[in-house]
Design a protein around this motif. Sequence first.
Motif, PDB file in Angstrom:
ATOM      1  N   VAL A   1       0.853  -1.194   0.000  1.00 17.99           N
ATOM      2  CA  VAL A   1       0.000   0.000   0.000  1.00 17.99           C
ATOM      3  C   VAL A   1       0.885   1.240   0.000  1.00 17.99           C
ATOM      4  O   VAL A   1       1.946   1.273   0.628  1.00 17.99           O
ATOM      5  CB  VAL A   1      -0.969   0.030   1.200  1.00 17.99           C
ATOM      6  N   THR A   2       0.430   2.272  -0.710  1.00 21.57           N
ATOM      7  CA  THR A   2       1.137   3.545  -0.785  1.00 21.57           C
ATOM      8  C   THR A   2       0.125   4.657  -0.987  1.00 21.57           C
ATOM      9  O   THR A   2      -0.998   4.403  -1.430  1.00 21.57           O
ATOM     10  CB  THR A   2       2.168   3.553  -1.926  1.00 21.57           C
ATOM     11  N   VAL A   3       0.530   5.891  -0.686  1.00 19.10           N
ATOM     12  CA  VAL A   3      -0.355   7.047  -0.878  1.00 19.10           C
ATOM     13  C   VAL A   3       0.017   7.814  -2.144  1.00 19.10           C
ATOM     14  O   VAL A   3      -0.461   8.924  -2.356  1.00 19.10           O
ATOM     15  CB  VAL A   3      -0.306   7.989   0.349  1.00 19.10           C
ATOM     16  N   SER A   4       0.849   7.224  -2.992  1.00 20.12           N
ATOM     17  CA  SER A   4       1.293   7.887  -4.218  1.00 20.12           C
ATOM     18  C   SER A   4       0.765   7.163  -5.457  1.00 20.12           C
ATOM     19  O   SER A   4       1.090   5.999  -5.688  1.00 20.12           O
ATOM     20  CB  SER A   4       2.822   7.929  -4.276  1.00 20.12           C
ATOM     21  N   ARG A   5      -0.012   7.864  -6.283  1.00 22.03           N
ATOM     22  CA  ARG A   5      -0.532   7.263  -7.517  1.00 22.03           C
ATOM     23  C   ARG A   5       0.598   6.957  -8.496  1.00 22.03           C
ATOM     24  O   ARG A   5       0.539   5.960  -9.241  1.00 22.03           O
ATOM     25  CB  ARG A   5      -1.556   8.181  -8.172  1.00 22.03           C
ATOM     26  N   GLU A   6       1.647   7.795  -8.532  1.00 15.77           N
ATOM     27  CA  GLU A   6       2.780   7.555  -9.415  1.00 15.77           C
ATOM     28  C   GLU A   6       3.491   6.259  -9.030  1.00 15.77           C
ATOM     29  O   GLU A   6       3.909   5.481  -9.895  1.00 15.77           O
ATOM     30  CB  GLU A   6       3.762   8.730  -9.353  1.00 15.77           C
ATOM     31  N   GLN A   7       3.630   6.020  -7.748  1.00 13.93           N
ATOM     32  CA  GLN A   7       4.260   4.788  -7.298  1.00 13.93           C
ATOM     33  C   GLN A   7       3.407   3.576  -7.649  1.00 13.93           C
ATOM     34  O   GLN A   7       3.924   2.536  -8.066  1.00 13.93           O
ATOM     35  CB  GLN A   7       4.507   4.848  -5.787  1.00 13.93           C
ATOM     36  N   VAL A   8       2.103   3.708  -7.475  1.00 14.94           N
ATOM     37  CA  VAL A   8       1.198   2.604  -7.808  1.00 14.94           C
ATOM     38  C   VAL A   8       1.327   2.224  -9.280  1.00 14.94           C
ATOM     39  O   VAL A   8       1.461   1.041  -9.622  1.00 14.94           O
ATOM     40  CB  VAL A   8      -0.264   2.973  -7.465  1.00 14.94           C
ATOM     41  N   GLU A   9       1.287   3.216 -10.154  1.00 11.88           N
ATOM     42  CA  GLU A   9       1.366   2.933 -11.591  1.00 11.88           C
ATOM     43  C   GLU A   9       2.677   2.261 -11.956  1.00 11.88           C
ATOM     44  O   GLU A   9       2.706   1.288 -12.712  1.00 11.88           O
ATOM     45  CB  GLU A   9       1.190   4.235 -12.381  1.00 11.88           C
ATOM     46  N   TRP A  10       3.778   2.772 -11.429  1.00  8.96           N
ATOM     47  CA  TRP A  10       5.096   2.204 -11.731  1.00  8.96           C
ATOM     48  C   TRP A  10       5.213   0.785 -11.183  1.00  8.96           C
ATOM     49  O   TRP A  10       5.675  -0.130 -11.878  1.00  8.96           O
ATOM     50  CB  TRP A  10       6.184   3.084 -11.129  1.00  8.96           C
ATOM     51  N   ALA A  11       4.791   0.595  -9.936  1.00  9.39           N
ATOM     52  CA  ALA A  11       4.909  -0.717  -9.305  1.00  9.39           C
ATOM     53  C   ALA A  11       4.052  -1.759 -10.011  1.00  9.39           C
ATOM     54  O   ALA A  11       4.496  -2.897 -10.232  1.00  9.39           O
ATOM     55  CB  ALA A  11       4.518  -0.618  -7.831  1.00  9.39           C
ATOM     56  N   ARG A  12       2.834  -1.402 -10.365  1.00  5.43           N
ATOM     57  CA  ARG A  12       1.963  -2.360 -11.048  1.00  5.43           C
ATOM     58  C   ARG A  12       2.554  -2.780 -12.393  1.00  5.43           C
ATOM     59  O   ARG A  12       2.512  -3.963 -12.761  1.00  5.43           O
ATOM     60  CB  ARG A  12       0.575  -1.756 -11.231  1.00  5.43           C
ATOM     61  N   GLU A  13       3.110  -1.822 -13.109  1.00  2.00           N
ATOM     62  CA  GLU A  13       3.701  -2.138 -14.404  1.00  2.00           C
ATOM     63  C   GLU A  13       4.896  -3.068 -14.264  1.00  2.00           C
ATOM     64  O   GLU A  13       5.051  -4.022 -15.032  1.00  2.00           O
ATOM     65  CB  GLU A  13       4.133  -0.845 -15.102  1.00  2.00           C
ATOM     66  N   HIS A  14       5.733  -2.820 -13.277  1.00  2.00           N
ATOM     67  CA  HIS A  14       6.969  -3.591 -13.131  1.00  2.00           C
ATOM     68  C   HIS A  14       6.792  -4.881 -12.336  1.00  2.00           C
ATOM     69  O   HIS A  14       7.728  -5.685 -12.267  1.00  2.00           O
ATOM     70  CB  HIS A  14       8.046  -2.715 -12.498  1.00  2.00           C
ATOM     71  N   CYS A  15       5.631  -5.078 -11.752  1.00  2.00           N
ATOM     72  CA  CYS A  15       5.367  -6.323 -11.018  1.00  2.00           C
ATOM     73  C   CYS A  15       4.388  -7.227 -11.760  1.00  2.00           C
ATOM     74  O   CYS A  15       3.882  -8.199 -11.185  1.00  2.00           O
ATOM     75  CB  CYS A  15       4.829  -6.023  -9.621  1.00  2.00           C
ATOM     76  N   GLN A  16       4.133  -6.928 -13.012  1.00  2.00           N
ATOM     77  CA  GLN A  16       3.210  -7.756 -13.796  1.00  2.00           C
ATOM     78  C   GLN A  16       3.703  -9.196 -13.851  1.00  2.00           C
ATOM     79  O   GLN A  16       4.887  -9.458 -14.012  1.00  2.00           O
ATOM     80  CB  GLN A  16       3.083  -7.195 -15.220  1.00  2.00           C
ATOM     81  N   GLY A  17       2.761 -10.121 -13.697  1.00  2.00           N
ATOM     82  CA  GLY A  17       3.096 -11.543 -13.743  1.00  2.00           C
ATOM     83  C   GLY A  17       3.573 -12.117 -12.438  1.00  2.00           C
ATOM     84  O   GLY A  17       3.825 -13.322 -12.337  1.00  2.00           O
ATOM     85  N   LEU A  18       3.701 -11.272 -11.420  1.00  5.06           N
ATOM     86  CA  LEU A  18       4.133 -11.727 -10.096  1.00  5.06           C
ATOM     87  C   LEU A  18       2.964 -11.693  -9.125  1.00  5.06           C
ATOM     88  O   LEU A  18       2.016 -10.924  -9.318  1.00  5.06           O
ATOM     89  CB  LEU A  18       5.261 -10.838  -9.569  1.00  5.06           C
ATOM     90  N   PRO A  19       3.021 -12.491  -8.049  1.00  2.00           N
ATOM     91  CA  PRO A  19       1.948 -12.475  -7.042  1.00  2.00           C
ATOM     92  C   PRO A  19       2.046 -11.245  -6.146  1.00  2.00           C
ATOM     93  O   PRO A  19       2.279 -11.334  -4.932  1.00  2.00           O
ATOM     94  CB  PRO A  19       2.179 -13.776  -6.268  1.00  2.00           C
ATOM     95  N   VAL A  20       1.889 -10.066  -6.772  1.00  2.00           N
ATOM     96  CA  VAL A  20       2.026  -8.782  -6.076  1.00  2.00           C
ATOM     97  C   VAL A  20       0.797  -7.933  -6.370  1.00  2.00           C
ATOM     98  O   VAL A  20       0.413  -7.763  -7.528  1.00  2.00           O
ATOM     99  CB  VAL A  20       3.294  -8.035  -6.522  1.00  2.00           C
ATOM    100  N   GLU A  21       0.191  -7.411  -5.315  1.00  2.00           N
ATOM    101  CA  GLU A  21      -0.924  -6.483  -5.446  1.00  2.00           C
ATOM    102  C   GLU A  21      -0.507  -5.152  -4.826  1.00  2.00           C
ATOM    103  O   GLU A  21      -0.044  -5.119  -3.682  1.00  2.00           O
ATOM    104  CB  GLU A  21      -2.162  -7.009  -4.729  1.00  2.00           C
ATOM    105  N   VAL A  22      -0.656  -4.057  -5.578  1.00  2.00           N
ATOM    106  CA  VAL A  22      -0.283  -2.735  -5.089  1.00  2.00           C
ATOM    107  C   VAL A  22      -1.527  -1.860  -5.042  1.00  2.00           C
ATOM    108  O   VAL A  22      -2.252  -1.742  -6.032  1.00  2.00           O
ATOM    109  CB  VAL A  22       0.795  -2.089  -5.982  1.00  2.00           C
TER     110      VAL A  22
END
Length: 374
Positions: free
Chosen positions: A187-208
């Motif tokens: 969890v984060t309070v930054s939309r920019e971080q969410v977008e970057w993290a979701r893109e770079h964690c695609q295919g992994l068991p990661v939810e942001v």
Amino acid sequence: MVNMSHGRPWLERLFAEADVALNGRRPWDIQVRDERFYPAVLHGGVLAFGESYMAGWWDSDALDELAGHLAAHHVASRARLKPANLLLGIQAVLGNLGAKRRAFKVGEQHYNLGNDLFERMLDQRMTYSCGYWREATTLDQAQEAKLDLVCRKLGLCAGQRVLDLGCGWGSFAKFAAERYGANVVGVTVSREQVEWAREHCQGLPVEVRLQDYRDVEGSFDHVVSIGMFEHVGYKNYESFMKVAERCLTGDGLFLLHTLGRNTSASHTNPWIHKYIFPNGMLPSVAQIGRAAEGRFVMEDWHNFGAYYYNTLVAWFRNFDLHWPEISAKYGPTFYRMWKYYLLSCAGALKAREAQLWQVAFSRHGVPGGYETVR
């Protein structure tokens, strides 16, 4: 006519106590470029000192060394009763700078500045916290060593579910999923971080998630928080610990990675509050202890604050090297602001005015004792 040198004798004496000269010849000495510096700092204290640097009214060939001298001799404490610091102190005591309604402000002001900036400054995993330089020689190595250290301290195993409070750009989540087979919710309070993290964690068991920590529900095998506790505020430390406690399963561990102060306070310095991290502050050992008391067993307390100097200097070198690529977007005042931020913090860490702690907690105590990991 206003006497622009007003305050110079007092400032000369004050800085001399920290072995800093005005217009001296040593790298850490202050070179005054504009006479407005003297009355501004006399009346405005810490806030005016930073703002006058941003304005180009003074320079130093070694900002980190200058900050180290000032921190080691507690020069900033002489400005406590300046209006900006007094006002911030009143707001912190009478109000709640870390209240839920303010939770997203630091994301909007700081972490949403632009991923182009942080991509040029940070390591390849976008890890915005202190690296572990025990055996590392590069920033990338130090950050991977830190992420691995956290996983080893947790005893992380494949298939375990981990909550990452303040996940940033997802560096820990991605590392834990790739290297240890963990399932991570960040969890984060930054939309920019969410977008970057979701893109770079695609295919992994990661939810942001774009979410305040107070709204997190669910059960997890482990909880981590790396470089986020500095935004919580002293009035909310217990609320934060309650979240970690309710989300942590019986035998799991909670790893808190945070900058810290040597003494308890209610707010940060007004320049950092205004320009870098609004509403944030560093906790003390006592404040962390009070918030955790009755909720956790403290299993391990590791201080590697001296490594933050290496990290901050590496960030500045990256920022400075790549500045021409982004200078048109951010401008010269931002450059001076960011340089002052990174190198003044580096000096404070080198002087050991601030610390970096990793604290391992369990709910009821690790059976047979916790094996310390370094």
